[in-house]
Write a protein that holds these residues in place. Structure first.
Motif, PDB file in Angstrom:
ATOM      1  N   ALA A  26       0.728  -1.156  -0.169  1.00  0.00           N
ATOM      2  CA  ALA A  26       0.081  -0.108   0.352  1.00  0.00           C
ATOM      3  C   ALA A  26       0.744   1.312  -0.131  1.00  0.00           C
ATOM      4  O   ALA A  26       1.909   1.295   0.633  1.00  0.00           O
ATOM      5  N   PHE A  78      -4.596  -0.503   3.251  1.00  0.00           N
ATOM      6  CA  PHE A  78      -5.171  -0.904   1.914  1.00  0.00           C
ATOM      7  C   PHE A  78      -6.657  -0.802   1.997  1.00  0.00           C
ATOM      8  O   PHE A  78      -7.325  -0.957   2.865  1.00  0.00           O
ATOM      9  N   ALA A 129      -1.781  -1.640   6.822  1.00  0.00           N
ATOM     10  CA  ALA A 129      -0.562  -2.159   5.630  1.00  0.00           C
ATOM     11  C   ALA A 129       0.764  -2.666   6.286  1.00  0.00           C
ATOM     12  O   ALA A 129       1.649  -2.800   5.731  1.00  0.00           O
ATOM     13  N   ILE A 170      -1.381   1.342  -4.856  1.00  0.00           N
ATOM     14  CA  ILE A 170      -0.263   0.270  -4.465  1.00  0.00           C
ATOM     15  C   ILE A 170       1.014   0.662  -5.311  1.00  0.00           C
ATOM     16  O   ILE A 170       0.882   1.307  -6.122  1.00  0.00           O
TER      17      ILE A 170
END
Length: 248
Positions: free
Chosen positions: A54, A59, A77, A122
């Motif tokens: 992330a 995330f 994350a 991401i």
């Protein structure tokens, strides 16, 4: 005998191997109308696994991708040791709006849970190795770039607390005391025991060391994969996010 794909199995780290206080791969989802399959846009490598981290502290996960997608939940994350989570991608496509989406494995119950993340949320890298564990043969393989790097005889779950087959990934990498319950190192996995649910760590699986050479080839653990310490030391450089396949 199946072709080796290197996998690893886990103990809770608090892992489900020492108390401190099989799931088949899910069916691939169907891309929504207007989506371009990953094969058309070459989003996933053919000879490696794309793993994702992330860009922010969490995330953002969606049950379904595409225009108008509604976030279903968020996932911190990092793991319990503040190490970044790297999630393997299993599918990818570009939707009608041109947004790239990845379907990823999630380190939560139930085993085999997946979700979708936006490519813009991401960063990614390729993982060129994997671990495979054959429970019936009590054997682990580490495979990199298509070839076997190492193979060890290992201990697995006892009949009452079996190691759960499934497709997982390395969730954490934690050095430990060689004489302790996790040996020199524990590789925490993304999966969980089907039997142990009330221990610290929720019964998370792991591949970890052991000082007992007699554990090799035996059904002795609470669900983890035990690797003799001198051999476990060679797995200290296994990257977070590395795919792990455990099977019978």
């Amino acid at each position: 005998m199946r072709r080796r794909i290197a996998t690893g199995v886990v103990c809770v780290l608090l892992f489900a191997c020492v108390r401190t206080s099989a799931s088949p791969p899910p069916a691939e989802s169907v891309a929504p109308a207007g989506a371009q399959p990953a094969a058309q846009v070459a989003l996933l490598p053919a000879d490696a696994t794309l793993v994702l981290r992330a860009r922010t502290a969490r995330f953002r996960v969606y049950d379904h991708p595409g225009p108008g997608a509604v976030r279903s939940h968020t996932l911190v994350a990092t793991n319990d040791w503040d190490q970044p989570l790297w999630l393997p991608a299993t599918e990818a496509f570009v939707d009608a709006d041109g947004t790239v989406w990845y379907r990823v494995r999630l380190p939560i119950r139930p085993n085999g849970t997946t979700g979708w993340v936006r490519g813009s949320d991401i960063v990614h890298r390729e993982a060129g190795e994997r671990i495979e564990v054959d429970l019936s043969e009590h054997r682990l393989w580490r495979i990199a770039n298509g070839g076997t790097v190492a193979t060890f005889e290992v201990g697995v779950g006892a009949p009452a607390t079996p190691t759960v087959p499934g497709r997982y990934f390395v969730w954490a990498r934690v050095p430990s005391v060689p004489s302790g319950p996790y040996g020199v190192l524990a590789l925490g996995l993304s999966g969980f025991s089907d039997v142990i649910t009330d221990w610290v760590g929720d019964g998370r699986l792991a591949i970890h060391g052991t000082a007992a050479a007699t554990d090799r080839g035996a059904d002795v653990s609470h669900g983890c994969v035990r690797v003799f310490n001198p051999q476990m030391s060679s797995l200290a450089d296994v990257s977070l996010g590395t795919p792990v396949w455990i099977h019978q």
